[in-house]
Design a protein around this motif. Sequence first.
Motif, PDB file in Angstrom:
ATOM      1  N   ASP A 136       0.923  -1.168  -0.119  1.00 14.01           N
ATOM      2  CA  ASP A 136      -0.043   0.002   0.192  1.00 14.01           C
ATOM      3  C   ASP A 136       0.927   1.169   0.120  1.00 14.01           C
ATOM      4  OD1 ASP A 136      -1.905   2.169   0.644  1.00 14.01           O
ATOM      5  OD2 ASP A 136      -2.793   1.216   2.036  1.00 14.01           O
ATOM      6  N   PRO A 137       0.743   2.030  -1.018  1.00 10.79           N
ATOM      7  CA  PRO A 137       1.809   3.416  -0.893  1.00 10.79           C
ATOM      8  C   PRO A 137       1.585   4.123   0.103  1.00 10.79           C
ATOM      9  CG  PRO A 137       0.056   3.472  -2.747  1.00 10.79           C
ATOM     10  CD  PRO A 137      -0.059   2.047  -2.274  1.00 10.79           C
ATOM     11  N   ASP A 138       0.241   3.966   0.680  1.00 10.24           N
ATOM     12  CA  ASP A 138      -0.030   4.889   1.840  1.00 10.24           C
ATOM     13  C   ASP A 138       0.433   4.203   3.347  1.00 10.24           C
ATOM     14  OD1 ASP A 138      -1.215   7.454   0.831  1.00 10.24           O
ATOM     15  OD2 ASP A 138      -2.714   6.300   0.363  1.00 10.24           O
ATOM     16  N   ALA A 139       0.770   3.095   3.257  1.00  7.33           N
ATOM     17  CA  ALA A 139       1.192   2.447   4.523  1.00  7.33           C
ATOM     18  C   ALA A 139       2.268   1.202   4.137  1.00  7.33           C
ATOM     19  CB  ALA A 139      -0.096   1.616   5.067  1.00  7.33           C
ATOM     20  N   PHE A 140       3.312   1.662   3.741  1.00  6.01           N
ATOM     21  CA  PHE A 140       4.448   0.691   3.579  1.00  6.01           C
ATOM     22  C   PHE A 140       5.220   0.529   4.573  1.00  6.01           C
ATOM     23  CE2 PHE A 140       5.536   4.509   1.244  1.00  6.01           C
ATOM     24  CZ  PHE A 140       6.866   4.733   1.523  1.00  6.01           C
ATOM     25  N   PRO A 141       6.354  -0.235   4.828  1.00  5.57           N
ATOM     26  CA  PRO A 141       7.027  -0.181   5.880  1.00  5.57           C
ATOM     27  C   PRO A 141       8.304   0.734   5.753  1.00  5.57           C
ATOM     28  CG  PRO A 141       7.076  -2.714   5.098  1.00  5.57           C
ATOM     29  CD  PRO A 141       6.218  -1.791   4.099  1.00  5.57           C
ATOM     30  N   GLN A 142       8.468   1.366   6.733  1.00  7.59           N
ATOM     31  CA  GLN A 142       9.558   2.751   6.706  1.00  7.59           C
ATOM     32  C   GLN A 142      10.704   2.073   7.301  1.00  7.59           C
ATOM     33  OE1 GLN A 142       8.186   5.656   5.956  1.00  7.59           O
ATOM     34  NE2 GLN A 142       6.684   4.390   5.142  1.00  7.59           N
ATOM     35  N   SER A 143      10.960   0.800   7.730  1.00  4.49           N
ATOM     36  CA  SER A 143      12.275   0.306   8.220  1.00  4.49           C
ATOM     37  C   SER A 143      12.562  -0.946   7.441  1.00  4.49           C
ATOM     38  CB  SER A 143      12.091   0.309   9.754  1.00  4.49           C
ATOM     39  OG  SER A 143      11.341  -0.730   9.899  1.00  4.49           O
ATOM     40  N   VAL A 144      13.796  -1.365   7.656  1.00  5.88           N
ATOM     41  CA  VAL A 144      14.243  -2.508   6.858  1.00  5.88           C
ATOM     42  C   VAL A 144      14.833  -3.530   8.006  1.00  5.88           C
ATOM     43  CG1 VAL A 144      15.857  -3.691   5.304  1.00  5.88           C
ATOM     44  CG2 VAL A 144      14.926  -1.305   4.647  1.00  5.88           C
ATOM     45  N   PRO A 145      14.453  -4.696   8.208  1.00  5.27           N
ATOM     46  CA  PRO A 145      14.905  -5.732   9.352  1.00  5.27           C
ATOM     47  C   PRO A 145      16.306  -5.438   9.002  1.00  5.27           C
ATOM     48  CG  PRO A 145      12.984  -6.678   8.311  1.00  5.27           C
ATOM     49  CD  PRO A 145      13.449  -5.553   7.481  1.00  5.27           C
ATOM     50  N   GLU A 146      17.086  -5.735  10.331  1.00  6.86           N
ATOM     51  CA  GLU A 146      18.727  -5.814  10.293  1.00  6.86           C
ATOM     52  C   GLU A 146      19.134  -6.757   9.209  1.00  6.86           C
ATOM     53  OE1 GLU A 146      22.085  -5.687  13.670  1.00  6.86           O
ATOM     54  OE2 GLU A 146      20.105  -5.590  14.066  1.00  6.86           O
ATOM     55  N   GLU A 147      18.775  -7.955   9.506  1.00  8.80           N
ATOM     56  CA  GLU A 147      19.290  -9.125   8.795  1.00  8.80           C
ATOM     57  C   GLU A 147      19.136  -8.835   7.265  1.00  8.80           C
ATOM     58  OE1 GLU A 147      14.921 -10.578  10.172  1.00  8.80           O
ATOM     59  OE2 GLU A 147      16.626  -9.408  10.995  1.00  8.80           O
ATOM     60  N   ASP A 148      18.143  -8.316   6.860  1.00 10.21           N
ATOM     61  CA  ASP A 148      18.146  -7.827   5.273  1.00 10.21           C
ATOM     62  C   ASP A 148      18.758  -6.753   4.962  1.00 10.21           C
ATOM     63  OD1 ASP A 148      15.711  -9.878   5.357  1.00 10.21           O
ATOM     64  OD2 ASP A 148      14.291  -8.196   5.051  1.00 10.21           O
ATOM     65  N   LEU A 149      19.467  -5.806   5.981  1.00 17.29           N
ATOM     66  CA  LEU A 149      20.196  -5.019   5.664  1.00 17.29           C
ATOM     67  C   LEU A 149      21.539  -5.514   5.508  1.00 17.29           C
ATOM     68  CD1 LEU A 149      19.270  -1.835   7.944  1.00 17.29           C
ATOM     69  CD2 LEU A 149      19.133  -2.022   5.458  1.00 17.29           C
ATOM     70  N   LEU A 150      22.044  -6.485   6.534  1.00 19.91           N
ATOM     71  CA  LEU A 150      23.111  -7.144   6.471  1.00 19.91           C
ATOM     72  C   LEU A 150      23.527  -7.840   5.120  1.00 19.91           C
ATOM     73  CD1 LEU A 150      25.672  -8.176   7.749  1.00 19.91           C
ATOM     74  CD2 LEU A 150      24.422 -10.026   8.859  1.00 19.91           C
ATOM     75  N   GLU A 151      22.119  -8.547   4.668  1.00 21.41           N
ATOM     76  CA  GLU A 151      22.297  -9.267   3.218  1.00 21.41           C
ATOM     77  C   GLU A 151      22.817  -8.388   2.193  1.00 21.41           C
ATOM     78  OE1 GLU A 151      19.334 -12.081   0.393  1.00 21.41           O
ATOM     79  OE2 GLU A 151      18.682 -11.420   2.621  1.00 21.41           O
ATOM     80  N   MET A 152      21.967  -7.026   2.139  1.00 19.34           N
ATOM     81  CA  MET A 152      22.575  -6.198   1.222  1.00 19.34           C
ATOM     82  C   MET A 152      23.731  -5.800   1.191  1.00 19.34           C
ATOM     83  SD  MET A 152      18.910  -3.948   1.451  1.00 19.34           S
ATOM     84  CE  MET A 152      19.288  -2.649   0.045  1.00 19.34           C
ATOM     85  N   ALA A 153      24.143  -5.619   2.387  1.00 16.64           N
ATOM     86  CA  ALA A 153      25.627  -5.050   2.458  1.00 16.64           C
ATOM     87  C   ALA A 153      26.533  -6.221   1.980  1.00 16.64           C
ATOM     88  CB  ALA A 153      25.913  -4.743   4.053  1.00 16.64           C
ATOM     89  N   LEU A 154      26.434  -7.540   2.499  1.00 14.54           N
ATOM     90  CA  LEU A 154      27.047  -8.570   1.981  1.00 14.54           C
ATOM     91  C   LEU A 154      26.984  -8.833   0.410  1.00 14.54           C
ATOM     92  CD1 LEU A 154      26.563 -11.252   4.738  1.00 14.54           C
ATOM     93  CD2 LEU A 154      28.705  -9.733   4.416  1.00 14.54           C
ATOM     94  N   GLY A 155      25.904  -8.479  -0.192  1.00 12.12           N
ATOM     95  CA  GLY A 155      25.728  -8.517  -1.523  1.00 12.12           C
ATOM     96  C   GLY A 155      26.672  -7.615  -2.318  1.00 12.12           C
ATOM     97  N   VAL A 156      26.741  -6.220  -1.836  1.00 12.61           N
ATOM     98  CA  VAL A 156      27.614  -5.209  -2.583  1.00 12.61           C
ATOM     99  C   VAL A 156      28.836  -5.678  -2.314  1.00 12.61           C
ATOM    100  CG1 VAL A 156      27.535  -3.435  -0.666  1.00 12.61           C
ATOM    101  CG2 VAL A 156      27.681  -2.729  -3.254  1.00 12.61           C
ATOM    102  N   ALA A 157      29.354  -6.370  -1.338  1.00 13.03           N
ATOM    103  CA  ALA A 157      30.533  -6.651  -0.968  1.00 13.03           C
ATOM    104  C   ALA A 157      31.220  -7.442  -1.967  1.00 13.03           C
ATOM    105  CB  ALA A 157      30.835  -7.074   0.471  1.00 13.03           C
ATOM    106  N   ARG A 158      30.351  -8.245  -2.660  1.00 14.08           N
ATOM    107  CA  ARG A 158      30.868  -9.175  -3.681  1.00 14.08           C
ATOM    108  C   ARG A 158      31.556  -8.249  -4.967  1.00 14.08           C
ATOM    109  NH1 ARG A 158      25.741 -12.202  -5.275  1.00 14.08           N
ATOM    110  NH2 ARG A 158      27.142 -12.991  -7.074  1.00 14.08           N
ATOM    111  N   ARG A 159      30.984  -7.066  -4.886  1.00 12.15           N
ATOM    112  CA  ARG A 159      31.847  -6.157  -5.770  1.00 12.15           C
ATOM    113  C   ARG A 159      32.745  -5.352  -5.204  1.00 12.15           C
ATOM    114  NH1 ARG A 159      32.247  -7.562  -9.991  1.00 12.15           N
ATOM    115  NH2 ARG A 159      30.028  -7.449 -10.528  1.00 12.15           N
TER     116      ARG A 159
END
Length: 394
Positions: free
Chosen positions: A277-300
Amino acid sequence: MSATSSQPGTADIIILGAGVNGASIAFHLARRKAGRVVVIDKATAGEGGSGRSSALVRMHYTLPEEVRLALKSHEYFTHWQEIVGRPSAFKAIGFIRLVAANDVEAMKKNVAMHRALGADARIITADEVRAIEPDWRVDDFEYAAYEPRSGYGDGGVVANDFLDRAREMGAIYLPRTRVTALRVEGGRVQGVTTGQGRIDAPLVVAAVGPWSRPLFQAAGVDLPIEPEFHRVAILKNPPGMKGGGVACIDSILNLYYRSEGPERTLVGEFYGPRDVDPDAFPQSVPEEDLLEMALGVARRIPKLEDGAVARAVTGVYDMSPDQRPLLGPVPGVRGLHVAAGFSGMGFKIAPAVGLTMSELLLDGAGRTVDLSIFDPGRFAAGRPIRAPHEYADE
């Protein structure tokens, strides 16, 4: 119901949405002295997707019309002070496009197309990428597309700059005003109804992004624009890492990333869920998901394994079935136009979208760039856009 004292009863053109594209349309119409232009937003300028945009500026597309829009917009970003009269927020850090091995030949053909249209773009080798970005791992590709004069900007700044200048030239701005209905009679738009009353107008342009579909459905038109949830992580660079790195769209990792100033790196995902819902979407990201994104870009960028998460940003894209915008008159309702379905590319082409939409409204056609390929009726007619040399992840 009559209008309040702050809301006019009539307009020559109503623009719904004060994001980068709605504000750009208002700016260009006001510059053309197009009469009474009224901009309505349910919040404030740039508060929606524009203010949450990663704001990449790049010429690399597979469709020539998109390249033309990006090239024209780049002129604005690099001459912002002269054209808009405000300090520029554009950072020309450079841009690199990486594709999977089976898309390299298509990438070379696309870069040849970019160059033919006037873009400062070229194919470079992995060794040349390493020379530009010594912290990058480059052993999983041979070639990349490079644009030295591309980079990133600020969506909130651009929306507010365009709108401020439009208001200085006579446009009327109604923030925190919710449109409750598009008024359509006899196959023609008659204006809109807001919580404060009616505004009559012969031309209405809806640039409301992921809120488009329900707005149009209530007027009897179904435009296939879906909201898609996206997440971005801002990482703190570790000591010893080169700062200020280029922007990159990386189809090998399915991530995009760029420097966020000299000490941070922004990382975003390609895809996201659409049950949002564009009026009620999550405003935060779970810590484990942020870590996954960080590890993903660390491959580059391996040094980012030692980085830390500074913060997260979430937002909603307005996706179309072919991931390209709907620009122009809405079928079946004379005087009603749409500028939406940008599918993540709205910021970087917004200046040219405003220019060409103003031409369409005032002159009958886009003169700077022909917008007919972006016909909002193309999906109902079974004509989705297909570029000559698309990539596998388009």
